[in-house]
Motif scaffolding. Structure first.
Motif, short mmCIF file in Angstrom:
data_model
loop_
_atom_site.label_atom_id
_atom_site.label_comp_id
_atom_site.label_asym_id
_atom_site.label_seq_id
_atom_site.Cartn_x
_atom_site.Cartn_y
_atom_site.Cartn_z
N VAL A 131 0.73 -9.25 -44.94
CA VAL A 131 1.87 -9.96 -44.33
C VAL A 131 2.97 -8.94 -44.04
O VAL A 131 3.52 -8.88 -42.94
CB VAL A 131 2.37 -11.07 -45.29
CG1 VAL A 131 3.71 -11.58 -44.80
CG2 VAL A 131 1.34 -12.18 -45.37
N PHE A 132 3.25 -8.08 -45.02
CA PHE A 132 4.33 -7.10 -44.77
C PHE A 132 3.93 -6.11 -43.68
O PHE A 132 4.75 -5.68 -42.87
CB PHE A 132 4.68 -6.36 -46.07
CG PHE A 132 5.59 -7.15 -46.97
CD1 PHE A 132 5.20 -7.50 -48.24
CD2 PHE A 132 6.83 -7.60 -46.50
CE1 PHE A 132 6.05 -8.25 -49.06
CE2 PHE A 132 7.66 -8.36 -47.32
CZ PHE A 132 7.26 -8.70 -48.60
N LEU A 133 2.61 -5.78 -43.63
CA LEU A 133 2.15 -4.91 -42.52
C LEU A 133 2.48 -5.58 -41.21
O LEU A 133 2.99 -4.95 -40.27
CB LEU A 133 0.62 -4.69 -42.65
CG LEU A 133 -0.06 -4.02 -41.44
CD1 LEU A 133 0.37 -2.56 -41.33
CD2 LEU A 133 -1.57 -4.14 -41.52
N GLU A 134 2.22 -6.91 -41.15
CA GLU A 134 2.49 -7.63 -39.90
C GLU A 134 3.99 -7.66 -39.61
O GLU A 134 4.40 -7.46 -38.46
CB GLU A 134 1.93 -9.05 -39.99
CG GLU A 134 0.43 -9.10 -39.75
CD GLU A 134 0.01 -8.32 -38.49
OE1 GLU A 134 0.59 -8.59 -37.41
OE2 GLU A 134 -0.81 -7.41 -38.60
N VAL A 135 4.79 -7.89 -40.66
CA VAL A 135 6.25 -7.92 -40.44
C VAL A 135 6.67 -6.59 -39.80
O VAL A 135 7.33 -6.54 -38.76
CB VAL A 135 7.00 -8.13 -41.79
CG1 VAL A 135 8.49 -7.84 -41.62
CG2 VAL A 135 6.78 -9.53 -42.31
N THR A 136 6.17 -5.48 -40.41
CA THR A 136 6.55 -4.15 -39.87
C THR A 136 6.06 -4.02 -38.43
O THR A 136 6.81 -3.63 -37.54
CB THR A 136 5.88 -3.05 -40.72
OG1 THR A 136 5.75 -3.53 -42.05
CG2 THR A 136 6.67 -1.79 -40.69
N SER A 137 4.77 -4.39 -38.21
CA SER A 137 4.24 -4.12 -36.85
C SER A 137 4.98 -4.96 -35.82
O SER A 137 5.36 -4.45 -34.77
CB SER A 137 2.74 -4.44 -36.78
OG SER A 137 2.15 -4.37 -38.04
N ILE A 138 5.21 -6.24 -36.14
CA ILE A 138 5.84 -7.08 -35.10
C ILE A 138 7.26 -6.58 -34.83
O ILE A 138 7.69 -6.44 -33.68
CB ILE A 138 5.81 -8.56 -35.54
CG1 ILE A 138 4.38 -9.06 -35.50
CG2 ILE A 138 6.70 -9.39 -34.63
CD1 ILE A 138 4.16 -10.43 -36.04
N ALA A 139 7.96 -6.20 -35.92
CA ALA A 139 9.30 -5.63 -35.68
C ALA A 139 9.17 -4.39 -34.80
O ALA A 139 9.93 -4.19 -33.84
CB ALA A 139 9.94 -5.27 -37.03
N SER A 140 8.13 -3.58 -35.08
CA SER A 140 7.98 -2.35 -34.27
C SER A 140 7.64 -2.71 -32.82
O SER A 140 8.16 -2.10 -31.90
CB SER A 140 6.84 -1.49 -34.84
OG SER A 140 6.89 -1.49 -36.24
N TYR A 141 6.75 -3.77 -32.63
CA TYR A 141 6.44 -4.11 -31.23
C TYR A 141 7.75 -4.45 -30.51
O TYR A 141 8.05 -3.91 -29.43
CB TYR A 141 5.52 -5.34 -31.14
CG TYR A 141 4.19 -5.20 -31.85
CD1 TYR A 141 3.62 -3.96 -32.07
CD2 TYR A 141 3.51 -6.33 -32.32
CE1 TYR A 141 2.41 -3.84 -32.73
CE2 TYR A 141 2.29 -6.22 -32.97
CZ TYR A 141 1.75 -4.97 -33.19
OH TYR A 141 0.55 -4.86 -33.84
N GLY A 142 8.57 -5.29 -31.14
CA GLY A 142 9.81 -5.72 -30.49
C GLY A 142 10.70 -4.51 -30.20
O GLY A 142 11.22 -4.34 -29.10
N LEU A 143 10.82 -3.60 -31.19
CA LEU A 143 11.75 -2.47 -31.01
C LEU A 143 11.18 -1.46 -30.01
O LEU A 143 11.93 -0.84 -29.26
CB LEU A 143 12.00 -1.81 -32.38
CG LEU A 143 12.91 -2.63 -33.31
CD1 LEU A 143 12.82 -2.11 -34.74
CD2 LEU A 143 14.33 -2.61 -32.81
N ALA A 144 9.83 -1.31 -30.01
CA ALA A 144 9.26 -0.28 -29.11
C ALA A 144 9.61 -0.62 -27.66
O ALA A 144 9.92 0.27 -26.86
CB ALA A 144 7.75 -0.21 -29.29
N ALA A 145 9.62 -1.92 -27.34
CA ALA A 145 9.87 -2.28 -25.94
C ALA A 145 11.34 -2.53 -25.69
O ALA A 145 11.72 -3.04 -24.63
CB ALA A 145 9.07 -3.53 -25.61
N TYR A 146 12.20 -2.18 -26.66
CA TYR A 146 13.60 -2.61 -26.59
C TYR A 146 14.30 -2.07 -25.35
O TYR A 146 15.20 -2.71 -24.79
CB TYR A 146 14.34 -2.15 -27.86
CG TYR A 146 15.74 -2.69 -27.94
CD1 TYR A 146 16.83 -1.89 -27.63
CD2 TYR A 146 15.97 -4.03 -28.25
CE1 TYR A 146 18.11 -2.39 -27.67
CE2 TYR A 146 17.25 -4.54 -28.28
CZ TYR A 146 18.32 -3.72 -27.99
OH TYR A 146 19.59 -4.22 -28.03
N ASN A 147 13.88 -0.87 -24.90
CA ASN A 147 14.58 -0.27 -23.75
C ASN A 147 14.31 -1.03 -22.46
O ASN A 147 15.00 -0.81 -21.47
CB ASN A 147 14.10 1.19 -23.56
CG ASN A 147 14.93 2.11 -24.45
OD1 ASN A 147 15.98 1.69 -24.91
ND2 ASN A 147 14.43 3.30 -24.71
#
Lengths: 474, 242, 321, 111, 606
Positions: A131-147
């Motif tokens: 679950v925490f892996l998913e929390v990290t990855s989803i946060a990263s997906y959102g932030l990676a495309a932030y620009n």
């Protein structure tokens, strides 16, 4: 007596709070994030001191381990959590520089990325780790495309595809283990791993290893790293290099040491580590763009850590953890500095950055970071690299160590080329002074790197407990 | 060439996993499950984990629906994590869909049947959703399905009224309040009993509405949260219609 | 102890003075012989003494700067030092205290002093001249050093006095290592800068090279230096290969031996000098590249052959003189 | 008992894998990921199944199915939803920027 | 004296100094001079009490202060003291940074000398090498990059050597290496790695390419680099051959007339270095490059001595390292003074500076005497010992190369003297002033030992003899004024007396008549108008020699390295193609990786 769960609950509390605060003042949320990460770092520090005596077990919901979820914090987990939060605090200061619009959402995503990584390190339950892996990855997906530019979207798309395949494999691994042992607590699994059917055991190990390998940037799985780091905003690529990557490798260590107890299989992990280093460093040499170069170099460093874990002796694993710490600090520093250089040169290419780092406020931390990554002595990177090398030798991996040394010569080559261009005399006119939000985190990280490097005693006393960690303890 | 590689890979993975799962019995009785071992107290118990939940679940948590008991009470931390995931999804989508210059899109009006139908049904769907997550600990389903039903109610309104827009501030406020209640309940548990997410309220009588201590409270919060988050996602995905 | 120390010093002074006189005499003889070969009368044998007297008596002497004075000082002082370290006629002056390697390096002192002085003269011809001299030195030193190495290996000693001892009671150098002696003589021609190799002082091209700016007392002292260096080079060859002229064993016959040996030594160096002069009279001058290529080709091969012979005899055949 | 359910769910995973690797269109790839996800969830549930047992609601007697996989799948499904939501919004973003969803065109254009 | 004071004075003090002097801005060199002075005083005081200690900074550092360390520290300390004194008045840009990095390098060097276990050796070795990197970076990034590549190569060669020892003995201590755990056949590997690793710092031929680049940075630093830090290479080789491996072990590889077959190839390598270094030095026009190649050549001699391994050879190597430390840094400081005053680097552009800068000329002259081995300086004695060692054991390959190399040394020495100091003074250098005070003082400090130890060689031979005896290599026979070997000897007192007497005699003959000082154009122009450009014959000075050597000079080792790295870079671009950028390929990689993993796992279990 600090409860490790606070390290997760408090950031969550602030994350949920920030939309409400966001309505009144956007700036308020930014400073809230800095406060939250600072609080988290201090809590992790106190937790580290406690975890030194004996591993801290934090039972959630009052139910004994296999029933409920338990947070298992050994000295190693505690120090990685402390470093993750420390670096997160430094990066959160640099976050002030981000202007792109929905800043409240950006801060929430960043805080939850930090919470996710801390959670991955602290948890003792396999599904909770997922679950925490998913929390990290989803946060990263959102932030990676932030620009929200093409590079950002494409990087995020690649990350999503590879990341979700990885998480599917993790789930498969958990399914395999659950089907045989009917439990999810890591120590419980470790105790009864022997009863599993050998083929299913190998399948479970490979799926978990592959799943977490994606996050730990192992060789065939780290193809998303350069695009994701390149597309993400500068503080985020700094965060990517130090937070989820370290949590991923720690999860990998959990898989290798806590749950499964393979000895004859570890040499393959070393080979994978070496491949990661080899390809990471070589492709980094060919890179013209600064952030892509740093991304590939961070792949190389992660490969070294995986190699250290794979070698398996206490010295090598101690070196691997030391390198985790050094790399988190060093790479965060380099990415923040890279952010400033790109901003100053108004282009990502290294050639256009002639002489941009001549200002001592940016030049000295950059040098300290680069030298620490290269493994030079009075900085944190030296002991990690040296212990891994010596661990490798003590296991007789001559050829592998020789190849690794060749790869690190390539690494020194492209770092020296980068330093040459960035410190070249020439256009003094265009050199600008970094403002507080940039050089404060740089100086904090640089000072920590030097302190850890010059006097490694505290770090090494913590890392002495590697023996119990390898034997499958906390 | 890539197709061939993909087929070969898919088949190989299928075979490999099939070989593994052939060794795993399907549908065996729970008695054949191995017994769990408690690493802290270091003794192996006489029953397997699922059996433990099924036998002692009722008086441990007071809930009759064992899945809800596990989801909210035993492994409440997972659910906390999972709620964050949903929260992340809605913020992520919100930030990705965030566009300064609102591009207006022309949308046709839907016909009268859909409009009046949705106006009538909206209340009932919300009621039904609320029913699901309020009785989460008694009947199957819980916070998540309930929330989804509520979200479908709002989706219906989007379909019916082209100009309809849920207020973003309201949604994010309700979302964060629900999230906060969940975390605060957890923290109160930590303060009172020393364990985060401890079930400190009385369990009451089984199968009664106000039973199973904290579980209904949490599930209501989850229900509201999921509902508002899914609507927020739908809303930001819709983009802006004039 | 002080008295015999004084006698010793007196004798050394006498030998040095005699060496200087012989040197000047040899220069005179050389000019006379080359003249005769070129079918002309040539100046009298004592001509050099007259030139020396004239030069030293000159009142106006041109001087450039304080480094310019290095040439005569180091030149003369250095050559006298070398003569002191070189046994003449079997009389061991200082060579007991220093061995062949020390001698090799002392050879460099006058040359370096002279080069400094001419360099300081500011005259480009001098600079080019010194460059040629140094290049020539590099070329002839190759065979010469190999020869010295083979001598050291064969006689298993680096000290000159011991070398003479061994040549006396075993075999002369030229008899034991004829090939090395040949190479040494060719190298000698370059050392003395005689005709085929008098490139540094080439009068036509660079107006007597390094000597161009020297006049008056400077030229006088430098003439003394060149006289001394003639005796040094010939005596070096004699000491290495012709037993240093020792015919009677001085321990047996006492001062008579020294007197006889001195005469034999004189005759021998005269023979060596004649060889050089005859070669000088006949040969045209090499260009510096030719000289370098020449020396690093055949003389070096001969010297290496000598070295191999010495190495084989001393190591494999175990011949120990 | 022949494990049709296991084989079925693994087949789903394999098909999902195939779609991700072979298909061109971005949306199809995302759907492929989703199929893999559902495949795994189905696998989890079928592990927990006990022959002729009912759902673990206490008020109904009789043997119960293993409740834990259901709890886990509940979380896994929501995670799947969130990942899909993000993936689709990224795909929308890519579409806005490049005007196409064909992978080769996107990558071609980008190079 | 316990562990902390030893470690404190020699390592922590310079580190603190580095920090303090960074903020000293203009006064940084002076602060740095004071710090090195303090450690110099302690070095002098602590001559007697040697001992070994351990410091625990998280990892155990074993430090030993014995005569060998003391001897090398003496060199290191004097050289850095004088280079910093020199830099006080050489108005360096960002002097704070310069002093910091110099002191860091000094601390690293002291650490290497004190270290008696491989961990601390490697730690200080890397510290020293990257502080040099940054110092070279101050001048040019490209040169710094080339230096760092070799610096890192040397560090990793050391790592390989250390690793192999660690594999067998499981400990880092030097002493444990001889515990017999290491099989006999492995020692050649270990020694090759260690010696090549240390050799790179001494710029041994195949690895000398970095030296000319690194030596063309600021002169005071280069003096410390070539004078002081290259001696670490010599120290390292000495330690690895004679303290870690030990003379008996080396001999056990079969001896060839008393010299171990293990050491002999390195002696040959040293001879090649001496020859190539000297030949390349002759043809350089840039004074820094010339001095760089000459330094490579001279270090070749040290390598020969260490390679041969007889007591006389090692003693000669030690003494030559000592001399090299002083005369090479003196030469670099002299060149630095000239560059400081005229701002020119090319020898052909200078000329006649000897008349304007007489003291600098005298110091450089003495350094040249030491370099060429003229008996007036101690340079001769060390060369004599090396020759005697080679000839007494009848080495017919090493000896000629050494002799010819030393003759070659005359050529490039005279090129410096004539090109820079003699010849015609150019108009723009008309009013060049003598180097400032601190520079002259610095150079004087370096010149003094060269002269003293030539008059009284006994003192230094005493130290060296103590080193040899302590490491069980044998002893030298020497008295205060003379020294001798199996086949010859020399007495320096007699030499000096004879030389001075004869010089006085020549002086008397010379002083008979006065001479009139005249202008440089006077005689040879005989009244013609002086040419617009001063005719200075130093341009392309050894042209005839260069033409004869042309076929050989064509192949340069630098270009070989260039081609080598181009080849590898090409290979890297091939590997880059793996990252195609298409996520689908990446997904396929993931699948393949999974299957590969499984295959290995399965194969291992069955």
């Amino acid at each position: 007596m600090i409860r490790p769960v606070l390290l997760i609950a408090l950031p969550l509390f602030f994350a949920f709070l920030s939309p409400i605060i966001g309505i009144w003042s956007k700036k308020g949320v930014r400073y809230l994030i800095i406060f939250a990460t600072a609080l988290n770092a201090t809590l992790a520090g106190i937790l580290l001191l406690e975890a030194l005596q004996k591993p801290v077990f934090d039972i959630i919901g009052g139910f004994q381990p296999p029933l409920g979820i338990v947070l298992m914090v050994g000295p190693l987990g505690a120090i990685i959590a402390f470093i993750i939060n420390l670096v997160a605090f430094a990066i959160s200061i640099y976050n002030l520089k981000v202007e792109k619009e929905p800043i409240v959402r950006y801060s929430m995503l960043y805080l939850l990325l930090v919470m996710g990584s801390t959670g991955m390190v602290l948890t003792g339950d396999l599904f909770n780790l997922f679950v925490f892996l998913e929390v990290t990855s989803i946060a990263s997906y959102g932030l990676a495309a932030y620009n929200k530019d093409k590079k950002g979207y494409l990087g995020a798309m690649k990350y999503v595809i590879i990341g979700s395949i990885g998480s599917t494999f993790v789930l498969l691994g958990i399914a395999l283990i659950y089907s045989q042992l009917r439990t999810l607590n890591m120590l419980d699994i470790a105790a009864r791993i022997g009863t599993m059917d050998p083929y299913v055991k190998i399948m479970a190990f490979t799926s978990l290893f592959l799943g977490f390998g994606v996050e730990a940037e192992m060789f065939p799985l780290n193809t998303w790293v350069p695009d994701a780091y390149d597309g993400a905003p500068h503080p985020i690529s700094a965060a990517f290099a130090s937070l989820p990557a370290k949590a991923g490798v720690f999860a990998l260590a959990r898989v290798i040491f806590t749950m499964f107890s393979f000895t004859n299989f570890l040499w393959f992990v070393v080979v994978m580590g070496l491949l990661t280093v080899f390809f990471g460093e070589i492709v980094a040499y060919t890179q013209k763009d600064l952030k892509r170069m740093l991304a590939y170099s961070s792949i190389g460093q992660m490969g070294m850590i995986i190699m250290g874990l794979g070698i398996g002796t206490t010295l090598a694993v101690e070196g691997a953890f030391y390198q985790m710490i050094a790399h988190a600090l060093g790479k965060a520093l380099l990415f923040i500095a890279a952010g400033f250089l790109i901003y100053a040169a108004r282009s990502g290419k290294i050639e256009d950055m002639k002489g941009m780092a001549r200002n001592p406020l940016i030049g000295i931390p950059l040098l300290i970071g680069a030298l620490s990554i290269m493994g030079m002595p009075p900085f944190a990177g030296f002991y990690g690299k040296f212990f891994i090398l010596m661990g490798g030798f003590s296991q007789g991996y001559y050829a592998i160590i020789a190849l690794f040394l060749a790869a690190s010569i390539v690494e020194v080559a492209y770092y020296a080329r980068f330093i040459k261009i960035v410190f070249e005399r020439g256009n003094e006119s265009k050199v600008i002074r970094p403002d507080a939000a940039t050089y404060v985190p740089l100086i904090i990280l640089a000072i920590i790197i030097v302190v850890i490097g010059v006097y490694p005693k505290p770090i090494l006393t913590v890392l002495q407990h590697v023996g119990t960690f390898i034997a499958g303890g906390a | 060439m890539k197709k061939a590689l993909a087929i070969v890979l898919a088949i190989l993975i299928f075979i490999v996993f099939a070989l593994a799962f052939v060794k795993i019995p399907f549908g065996e009785k729970m008695s054949t499950y191995p017994h769990y071992y408690n690493p802290i107290t270091n003794q192996t118990s006489n029953m397997s984990l699922p059996q433990h939940y099924l036998t002692y679940g009722k008086n441990d948590t007071g809930a009759t629906n064992m899945v809800t008991a596990i989801v909210v009470d035993y492994r409440g931390f997972d659910t906390l994590g999972e709620v964050t995931v949903l929260f992340l999804a809605s913020t992520g989508v919100g930030s990705l869909m965030y566009v300064e210059n609102k591009v207006k899109k022309k949308v046709r009006r839907s016909n009268a049947v859909v409009e009046t139908g949705s106006k009538l049904l909206f209340g009932f769907i919300i009621l039904f959703g609320a029913y699901i997550f309020i009785h989460g600990h008694l009947t199957p389903g819980g916070g998540f399905p309930g929330g989804a039903v509520i979200a479908s109610a709002f989706l219906l309104l989007y379909l019916a009224y082209p100009k309809f827009h849920a207020k973003h501030e309201k949604l994010s406020v309700s979302e964060s309040i629900a999230g906060l209640t969940f975390v605060i309940v957890g923290l109160i548990g930590l303060i009172i009993a020393g364990y985060f997410l401890y079930n400190f309220l009385p369990f009451g009588l089984p199968t009664y509405l106000f039973s199973a201590g904290v579980i209904p409270l949490i599930y209501v919060a989850i229900g509201v949260k999921v509902g508002s988050e899914l609507t927020a996602i739908v809303d930001s995905m819709m983009g802006v219609r004039e | 102890m002080v008295t015999d120390w004084l006698i010793h010093a007196g004798l050394v002074a006498l030998y040095l003075f005699l060496a200087m006189v012989i040197g000047l005499l040899f220069m005179g003889i050389a000019r006379k012989i080359t003249a005769r070969i070129q079918n002309r009368v040539g100046p009298p044998i004592y001509q050099n003494f007259l030139d020396l007297g004239k030069l030293l008596a000159k009142k106006t002497n041109i001087k450039h700067n304080w480094i310019f004075d290095f040439a005569p000082l180091f030149g003369l002082g250095g050559v006298l030092l070398i003569l002191a370290y070189l046994p003449m006629g079997g009389y061991i002056m200082l060579s007991g205290q220093g061995d062949l390697i020390l001698l090799l390096y002392i050879l460099a002192i006058p040359a370096l002093g002279f080069a400094l002085g001419s360099g300081a003269s500011g005259n480009p011809n001098a600079g080019v001249g010194v460059m040629r001299a140094l290049t020539l030195m590099l070329s002839y030193e190759m065979p010469f050093l190999i020869v010295i190495l083979s001598l050291m290996i064969f006689y298993n000693t680096a000290s000159l006095s011991v070398l003479l001892q061994k040549q006396m009671n075993y075999l002369w150098g030229i008899a034991a290592l004829p090939i090395s002696a040949l190479a040494a003589d060719i190298a000698l021609q370059g050392m003395m800068a005689e005709k085929p190799f008098d490139i540094p002082i080439a009068p036509h091209e660079i107006a007597s090279g390094p000597l161009v700016e020297f006049g008056g007392k400077y030229l006088g002292l430098l003439m003394l230096y060149s006289a001394g260096s003639i005796v040094v080079e010939t005596s070096l060859f004699v000491d290495l290969f012709l037993g240093g002229g020792i015919v009677l064993n001085p321990t047996v016959y006492g001062t008579l031996a020294y007197f006889v040996n001195y005469l034999v030594w004189l005759a021998l160096i005269f023979v060596v000098w004649m060889i050089a002069i005859f070669v000088n009279a006949v040969f045209p001058r090499f260009r510096i590249e030719q000289a370098f290529k020449f020396y690093w080709k055949w003389p070096t091969v001969i010297a290496i052959a000598g070295l191999v012979q010495a190495y084989v005899m001393s190591v494999f055949l175990g011949v120990v003189p | 008992m022949i494990q049709y359910y296991y084989l079925g769910s693994i087949a789903l995973i394999a098909i999902g894998m195939y779609i991700v690797i072979a298909k061109r269109n971005l949306i199809k790839i995302i759907l492929g990921l989703d199929i893999m996800d559902t495949g795994v969830n189905l696998l989890f549930i079928s592990i927990g199944y006990v022959k002729n047992a009912t759902a673990p609601i206490e008020n109904v007697p009789g043997p119960y199915v293993d409740p834990i996989p259901q709890a886990l799948v509940l979380t896994a499904i929501v995670i799947g939803v969130s990942v899909m939501a993000l993936a689709l919004s990224i795909a929308i973003g890519i579409y806005k920027k490049t005007g196409t969803l064909e992978l080769d065109e996107i990558l071609g254009v980008k190079k | 004296m316990d562990a902390l004071t030893l470690f404190g004075i020699f390592v922590l003090l310079p580190l603190v100094g580095a920090l303090v002097s960074y903020f000293g801005k203009k006064y940084a060199p002076i602060i740095a001079v004071i710090f090195t002075g303090i450690s110099g005083i302690f070095l002098y005081l602590w001559y007697g009490n040697f001992g070994s200690y351990t410091i625990d900074i998280g990892v155990k550092l074993n430090l030993t202060f014995d005569i060998t360390t003391w001897f090398f520290m003496l060199m290191m300390n004097t050289v850095i003291f004088s280079s910093l004194l020199f830099s006080v008045s050489s108005k360096l840009k960002r002097a704070g940074g310069f002093a910091t990095l110099m002191l860091l390098g000094f601390a690293g060097a002291n650490g290497v000398l004190l270290a008696r276990d491989f961990l601390s050796l490697y730690l200080f070795w890397e510290l020293m090498s990257w502080s040099i990197y940054l110092l070279v970076l101050r001048t040019s990034g490209e040169y710094a990059r080339r230096y760092l590549l070799f610096g890192v190569l040397s560090a990793y060669l050391l790592i390989m050597g250390i690793g192999i020892i660690y594999y067998y003995t499981g400990s880092f201590l030097y002493a444990d290496a001889l515990s017999g755990a290491i099989p006999h056949a492995i020692w050649p590997w270990i020694l090759t790695f260690l010696i090549l690793g240390f050799g790179i710092k001494m710029a041994i031929v195949p690895f000398h390419v970095w030296a000319p680049y690194a030596y063309s940075s600021e002169q005071p630093f280069v003096a410390f680099l070539s004078g002081g830090l290259s001696k670490l290479g010599a120290f390292g080789i000495f330690m690895s051959m004679y303290s870690i491996a030990g003379i008996s072990l080396l001999q056990s590889f079969g001896t060839f007339r008393g010299v171990s077959l293990m050491g002999y190839p390195f002696a040959l390598l040293g001879a090649a270095t001496a020859f190539i270094g000297t030949i390349l030095a002759i043809f350089q026009d840039d004074i820094r490059k010339l001095l760089a190649y000459s330094s490579i050549g001279q270090l070749g001699y040290v390598m020969i001595g260490l390679g041969l391994g007889t007591p006389l050879a090692i003693g000669g190597a030690m003494f030559h390292a000592f001399n090299h430390a002083f005369f090479k840094s003196l030469l670099f400081l002299g060149a630095g003074a000239v560059i400081y005053r005229t701002g020119k680097y090319k020898i052909s552009e200078m000329g006649g500076l000897g008349y304007r800068m007489p003291f600098t000329f005298m110091f450089v002259l003495f350094a040249i005497f030491a370099l060429a081995g003229i008996p007036l300086t101690s340079g001769f004695i060390s060369k004599w010992m090396l020759y005697e060692a080679a000839i007494s054991r009848k080495f017919v390959i090493v000896a000629p190369l050494m002799l010819i190399a030393s003759v070659g040394a005359y050529l490039y020495s005279y090129r410096i003297l004539y090109g820079v100091f003699l010849g015609q003074l150019k108009d723009e250098d008309k009013n060049v002033k003598e180097a400032p005070g601190p520079m002259l003082a610095a150079m004087f400090i370096l010149m003094v030992p060269l002269v003293i130890f030539s008059i009284v060689p006994g003192w230094i031979l005493g130290w060296i003899n103590k080193i040899l005896v302590e490491n069980g290599i044998g002893k030298l026979n020497y008295t205060t004024f003379s020294y001798s070997s199996a086949i010859g000897g020399a007495n320096m007192a007699v030499f000096w007396i004879a030389f001075i007497l004869l010089l006085i005699f020549a002086m008397l003959m010379f002083m008979a008549k006065k001479a009139r000082v005249v202008d440089q154009y006077d005689n040879y122009l005989a009244g013609e108008a002086p040419p617009s450009v001063a005719l200075h014959a130093a341009h392309n000075y050894y042209k005839p020699l260069r033409d004869t050597w042309a076929p050989l000079l064509k192949h340069s080792i630098d270009r070989a390295y260039e081609k080598f790295s181009k080849f590898f870079a090409g290979g890297f671009y091939e590997i880059k193609r793996i990252y195609t950028g298409n996520p689908q390929d990446y997904a396929a990689y993931l699948g393949i990786a999974f299957l590969a993993f499984l295959l290995v796992g399965w194969w291992l279990l069955w």
